[in-house]
Motif scaffolding. Sequence first.
Motif, PDB file in Angstrom:
ATOM      1  N   PHE A 107       1.022  26.139  43.952  1.00 48.85           N
ATOM      2  CA  PHE A 107      -0.559  25.662  43.583  1.00 48.85           C
ATOM      3  C   PHE A 107      -0.593  25.820  42.256  1.00 48.85           C
ATOM      4  N   VAL A 108      -0.104  26.926  41.810  1.00 51.57           N
ATOM      5  CA  VAL A 108      -0.347  27.218  40.114  1.00 51.57           C
ATOM      6  C   VAL A 108      -0.042  26.184  39.148  1.00 51.57           C
ATOM      7  N   ASP A 109       0.921  25.378  39.500  1.00 57.26           N
ATOM      8  CA  ASP A 109       1.378  24.443  38.825  1.00 57.26           C
ATOM      9  C   ASP A 109       0.492  23.415  38.756  1.00 57.26           C
ATOM     10  N   ALA A 110       0.030  22.523  40.268  1.00 58.94           N
ATOM     11  CA  ALA A 110      -0.633  21.545  40.268  1.00 58.94           C
ATOM     12  C   ALA A 110      -2.085  22.273  40.278  1.00 58.94           C
ATOM     13  N   VAL A 111      -2.935  23.808  39.420  1.00 59.71           N
ATOM     14  CA  VAL A 111      -4.036  24.364  39.244  1.00 59.71           C
ATOM     15  C   VAL A 111      -3.945  23.941  37.460  1.00 59.71           C
ATOM     16  N   GLY A 112      -2.458  24.030  37.058  1.00 58.97           N
ATOM     17  CA  GLY A 112      -2.386  24.163  35.885  1.00 58.97           C
ATOM     18  C   GLY A 112      -2.362  22.907  34.912  1.00 58.97           C
ATOM     19  N   HIS A 113      -2.770  21.856  34.992  1.00 63.86           N
ATOM     20  CA  HIS A 113      -2.890  20.634  35.333  1.00 63.86           C
ATOM     21  C   HIS A 113      -4.211  20.260  35.511  1.00 63.86           C
ATOM     22  N   ASN A 114      -4.980  20.908  35.626  1.00 61.18           N
ATOM     23  CA  ASN A 114      -6.392  20.970  35.436  1.00 61.18           C
ATOM     24  C   ASN A 114      -7.699  22.122  34.788  1.00 61.18           C
ATOM     25  N   PRO A 115      -7.845  21.722  33.582  1.00 59.15           N
ATOM     26  CA  PRO A 115      -8.275  23.124  32.946  1.00 59.15           C
ATOM     27  C   PRO A 115      -9.313  23.328  33.590  1.00 59.15           C
TER      28      PRO A 115
END
Length: 133
Positions: A107-115
């Motif tokens: 989840f954090v990895d996926a969110v990390g791609h969207n500022p």
Amino acid sequence: MNNDENKTLLKILGPLEINVMNVMWSKKEVTVQDVLTELNKHNNYAYTTIMTIMSRLDKKGILTRSKLGKVYIYKPNYSLNELLQQNSSEQVEHLLNHYGDIAITQFVDAVGHNPDQLNKLKELIQKLEQDDK
């Protein structure tokens, strides 16, 4: 309802269930006949079809029905936003229960791609930390 909400809702409900719920959300308290009348402005559904759909939505906990004389009155248990939040919460809980830390990492990895989403996550974590103090 915007296009994203509709796509998400299609993962929770079938197309006819969505049509029924749209009537429910606009009227708040209805009979099967009320929904049938509204839907048949653009379609030709049988009473029993709509009755079955509404009964299923009641069994799923999305609607509540109560008897008034010889008819059932149906009410939505959730607004559109509440239904989406409820389903999202169940999905997240399922992932955490089955995958634990792996799900959090993904989840954090996926969110990390969207500022924007990353900033929202940071805000939520800060608020949670402040509330715990």
